[in-house]
Design a protein around this motif. Sequence first.
Motif, PDB file in Angstrom:
ATOM      1  N   SER A 231      -6.336   4.585   5.471  1.00 63.39           N
ATOM      2  CA  SER A 231      -6.862   3.572   6.059  1.00 63.39           C
ATOM      3  C   SER A 231      -6.961   3.848   7.856  1.00 63.39           C
ATOM      4  O   SER A 231      -7.800   3.545   8.610  1.00 63.39           O
ATOM      5  N   ARG A 232      -5.802   4.325   7.936  1.00 65.16           N
ATOM      6  CA  ARG A 232      -5.570   4.823   9.600  1.00 65.16           C
ATOM      7  C   ARG A 232      -6.722   5.763  10.109  1.00 65.16           C
ATOM      8  O   ARG A 232      -7.102   5.611  11.125  1.00 65.16           O
TER       9      ARG A 232
ATOM     10  N   LEU B 164     -17.679   3.666  17.133  1.00 68.74           N
ATOM     11  CA  LEU B 164     -18.155   2.606  17.902  1.00 68.74           C
ATOM     12  C   LEU B 164     -17.921   2.313  19.370  1.00 68.74           C
ATOM     13  O   LEU B 164     -18.771   2.192  20.072  1.00 68.74           O
ATOM     14  N   GLY B 165     -16.788   3.114  19.722  1.00 65.11           N
ATOM     15  CA  GLY B 165     -16.507   3.339  21.284  1.00 65.11           C
ATOM     16  C   GLY B 165     -17.642   4.399  21.875  1.00 65.11           C
ATOM     17  O   GLY B 165     -18.074   4.027  22.830  1.00 65.11           O
TER      18      GLY B 165
ATOM     19  N   LEU C 136     -20.690   4.454  20.684  1.00 63.94           N
ATOM     20  CA  LEU C 136     -22.036   3.788  20.870  1.00 63.94           C
ATOM     21  C   LEU C 136     -21.873   3.091  21.879  1.00 63.94           C
ATOM     22  O   LEU C 136     -23.032   2.934  22.830  1.00 63.94           O
TER      23      LEU C 136
ATOM     24  N   ARG D 217       0.894  -1.229   0.108  1.00 61.84           N
ATOM     25  CA  ARG D 217      -0.047  -0.050   0.082  1.00 61.84           C
ATOM     26  C   ARG D 217       0.874   1.273  -0.004  1.00 61.84           C
ATOM     27  O   ARG D 217       1.852   1.340   0.470  1.00 61.84           O
TER      28      ARG D 217
ATOM     29  N   MET E  73      -9.736   6.308   8.645  1.00 59.63           N
ATOM     30  CA  MET E  73     -10.934   5.669   8.799  1.00 59.63           C
ATOM     31  C   MET E  73     -11.224   4.711   9.710  1.00 59.63           C
ATOM     32  O   MET E  73     -12.373   4.902  10.395  1.00 59.63           O
ATOM     33  N   ILE E  74     -10.092   3.888  10.163  1.00 59.96           N
ATOM     34  CA  ILE E  74     -10.321   3.081  11.285  1.00 59.96           C
ATOM     35  C   ILE E  74     -10.617   3.863  12.513  1.00 59.96           C
ATOM     36  O   ILE E  74     -11.484   3.601  13.525  1.00 59.96           O
ATOM     37  N   THR E  75      -9.791   4.913  12.954  1.00 61.30           N
ATOM     38  CA  THR E  75      -9.735   5.707  13.856  1.00 61.30           C
ATOM     39  C   THR E  75     -11.023   6.328  14.235  1.00 61.30           C
ATOM     40  O   THR E  75     -11.770   6.284  15.231  1.00 61.30           O
TER      41      THR E  75
ATOM     42  N   GLU F  76      -2.551   5.663   1.173  1.00 57.24           N
ATOM     43  CA  GLU F  76      -3.428   4.828   1.621  1.00 57.24           C
ATOM     44  C   GLU F  76      -3.489   4.351   2.933  1.00 57.24           C
ATOM     45  O   GLU F  76      -4.429   4.192   3.517  1.00 57.24           O
ATOM     46  N   LYS F  77      -2.235   4.203   3.347  1.00 62.10           N
ATOM     47  CA  LYS F  77      -2.037   3.851   4.944  1.00 62.10           C
ATOM     48  C   LYS F  77      -2.818   4.851   5.924  1.00 62.10           C
ATOM     49  O   LYS F  77      -3.608   4.566   6.601  1.00 62.10           O
TER      50      LYS F  77
ATOM     51  N   ARG G 226     -13.903   5.490  12.562  1.00 62.56           N
ATOM     52  CA  ARG G 226     -14.859   4.509  12.756  1.00 62.56           C
ATOM     53  C   ARG G 226     -14.988   3.707  14.345  1.00 62.56           C
ATOM     54  O   ARG G 226     -16.057   3.762  14.868  1.00 62.56           O
ATOM     55  N   ALA G 227     -13.808   3.450  14.801  1.00 61.74           N
ATOM     56  CA  ALA G 227     -13.675   3.119  15.801  1.00 61.74           C
ATOM     57  C   ALA G 227     -14.042   3.742  16.997  1.00 61.74           C
ATOM     58  O   ALA G 227     -14.466   3.404  17.944  1.00 61.74           O
ATOM     59  N   LEU G 228     -13.781   4.903  17.086  1.00 61.12           N
ATOM     60  CA  LEU G 228     -14.392   6.232  17.899  1.00 61.12           C
ATOM     61  C   LEU G 228     -15.750   6.057  17.878  1.00 61.12           C
ATOM     62  O   LEU G 228     -16.382   6.050  19.083  1.00 61.12           O
TER      63      LEU G 228
END
Lengths: 645, 382
Positions: free
Chosen positions: A11-12, A22-23, A25, A3, A14-16, A7-8, A18-20
């Motif tokens: 990705s990072r 989810l957290g 929620l 990658r 995006m994950i951060t 891109e890295k 979305r994870a936040l």
Amino acid sequence: MKRSDREKELSRRMITRRALGLGALQLAVTGTLLWRLRDMQLEQADAFRLLAEENRINLRLLPPTRGLIHDRNGVLLAGNEQNYRVVMTRDDAGDIDLVLARLSRLIALDDAAIARAREDMLRNRPFVPVTVAERLSWEEISRVATNAPALPGVTPEMGLSRLYPLKADFAHVVGYVGPVSERDLQREETPDPVLMIPRFQIGKSGVEREAESLLRGKAGSQRVEVNSVGRVMRELDRVEGEPGENLHLTIDARLQNYALERLAGQSAAAVVIDIPTGDVLAAASAPSYDANLFVRGISSKDYNGLLENDYRPLVNKCVQGMYPPGSTFKMVTALAALEAAETDGLERVFCPGHMDVSGNRFHCWKRSGHGRVDLETALAESCDVYFYEMSQRCGIDRINAMSERLGLGIRYDLPMTSVASGLNPSREWKKRARDADWRIGDTVNVSIGQGYVLTTPLQLAVMTARLASNRAVLPRLLRDPLERAVPQATSLDLRPEWLAMIRRGMSNVVNDRRGTAYSSRVVDPTMVMAGKTGTSQVFRITQAERDSGIRRQEDLPWNRRNHALFVNYAPLDNPQVAVAVIVEHGGGGSSAAAPIGRDILLAALNEGRPPLAAYPTSQRNRISAEQDLLEERLRDLGSYRVSRA
Amino acid sequence: MSYLEYNTSRMPKGLAKVLHLNWALVVLLIAVACYGFVMLYSVAGGSAQPWMEPQLQRFVAGLGVMFLVAMVPIWFWRSVAGLGYALSTVLLLGVEFFGAVGMGAQRWLEIGPLRLQPSELAKITTIMALAAFYDWADIKKISRPVFVLVAAVIVLFPVFLVVRQPDLGTSLLIAAAGGAVIFAAGVHWGYFAGVIGSVAGLVVAVFTSRGTDWQLLQDYQYRRIDAFLDPTLDPLGAGYHINQAMIALGSGGWSGRGFMEGTQSRLNFLPEKHTDFIFTTLAEEFGFIGAGSLLVLYVMIIGFCLLTVLRSSNRFAALLTVGVTANFFLYFAVNTAMVMGLAPVVGVPLPLISYGGSAMMVLMVGFGLLQSAHIHRPRLPT
């Protein structure tokens, strides 16, 4: 795959992001849960605490110990015995067939018992405990207790159950107890909560039923902690109930036992009354039955056997049986005539063996006639014509009044089942019941204790006691063991000279060579008795039967034979005990009833066993042999005797 | 991002790895497990047997497994993700055909003395497979329908097999944890909106059709759904249990009835008091302080896990951690919501506390993977 840095980074990020999300929620959900927890535990804690307490605490009624019943000397007539039993609840058992099968390997359970328990459980609501087995031994109950884990829903219990140690002797007097039925509940206006205790037993007949309120006692209560299946974990507190009252009957168990055995083999009844107090010393109705059968649950075979028996063992003939008194009624007619001043008693009436009254011929039992008889002779020889004459002179109204005065036609308030009032006929009664006018023939029939008049053995015993004492003796069945003296019954105000005449007549019945019961005399001067025989017709011997040769009672079928009656009292000069005996379809009063009346009276005067010396010398050999036979069947009460309260 | 990209030279090696463990997380896990030991001792009526001691042994074993898993580099786990997924699928199929029936459901597989619960294993392997899939896939293409379909199949195949056991609780947990991973990977939110929307639409359709000519389900099925959603309709069955659980929980009050003094659990009013309903005993005996503090501990564990995610620039490790965290969260959220009457009764244990081996072991494996990701996170060159 390889990658790029961009891109890295993408990705990072995006994950951060979305994870936040989810957290957040998750945090929100946990916050909601905490809020709910706070709401339940802090806001509604009290309500839930209350529910938890209701869950765990169970109020149970403690059945009171039923009062004991003793005889007049402290002999136990009705007691309570330890009873180990096994109860089972369908709800907790789950597979009841499996549990019952396991149980049957531990204790003796036949197929019928299993089937009954099964049926009981399926019929009742699932949480109702059903008794599977009773009267288990200590070994059996411990086996059940040790195997409790394999027997869900099964609880070993210990309770008291009623026991009648004297078995059949008191079945009619004391009666028996049984489980509470719907009808029992309806009978009480506000049913005692104790009746709701499963397997609680109440009196079903006799003293057990009539004195239920005294015997029952008051229920205690117990607060227990129970687990989810209702098993008691521990007791929190307990309020003891009050045991029922112990009762003392006036009956003498030894005499009662003697009387029943003396009557054995016949359908008969005997009542013994203590004249000074009115105490019923014995009330024997034969045949009897073992009341314990009813407590344990009688089999339908046994019950049908009792129901279908011609001798009607279930009936207490002493108070329920109503019989025409026959000649034992003649004292009533005589006294009515004396009081009406229609005769002085010394006047002689001619008996040709019959009397014609308004076109009907009334026979004397002695077809050849008694000749000229005065009152005493008429009683001693039981001349019917004399009383036909006297009754016509004084009329039914006076006979009716005298009959009531002497205690007939009255329902005595004794704690026994179905105490009958008998029938003391009058003009009004006939108008009301039969819608017909009283006829002179009715009076003539009544004068010798036939026709409409019906009495119970108890009433005849009361009548005899009243004649012997000139007091309105009232029978009683319960006594206070601490009582000093019983107040004397009120006077009957019958003139002594009349009564003396009656008593002499009754004495002559047994003591005069021509008396109808001369063979049943007593020779011991301290126990000389007076009595009166009676033979009451149940069916007339028809002309057709007479033509075919039937003349004697023995030729008739049992249930068409005459009733045999005998009333007596003794001692002659100081009357203490009065007895009335009836032998259903016994034939003649002098042959069937008088010997029994004498034996029972002598037994009553001598602590339950008649002394041989009281009998005429010529009879002693026979009496002695009879006594030996009887003695074998008599109960030894020594082991039952209990010290007085 | 394949493991080839890792700057392996900066990684801790050998026993030095132990020092790089997330020790705070380990302490939190031990603290939560201690709640469990205390409660298992209490519900056994003040006895280490039959539950507390075996649970203690399992937890110690679980810690060992966690350390072992943590020692193994995260890139190794990525390379065996597909294999693990295949293995758990085979085991699930094994349950389908040879499984032992317990509690009315086929859940265990007996292999010699070993008793496996493949549905528990499937939770972790599904997450690993998804994380590996998204690590492999082109980031720009993952929202394309084909890619979404592959991810959905990866999740739904084990879900389908677990539903058939039938174990609705576990299957929903797998689906939800899988959904969390797919969401975190960056798939377009429209798909989620679509799924949520169509599920909601289906539910509405099912319920509005009731009693009409075009009724979608049979009457008895509706009645089952009613009883599932509102247990009070069945006061002597499931409703009885949930009601008793709520009584126990509520009666705890602020500080509880005291250790071993809870009447509801002591007197057996609580169902499954050592497994699914253990939270009610905790709440009854230690009150809001006890139950609330446990929830706070859980939140702290979630927090530390998310921190691991944020610090990980490795896509596989990050997604795996999201999955493990979601799985853990779902366990305690569904369990506590259930006993508080907020969710229907489904068989979900309270993580690290409920008595039981498989769930504990799988959780510890999950935390091991998380620790591995933590230890083997890429260090930025300084």
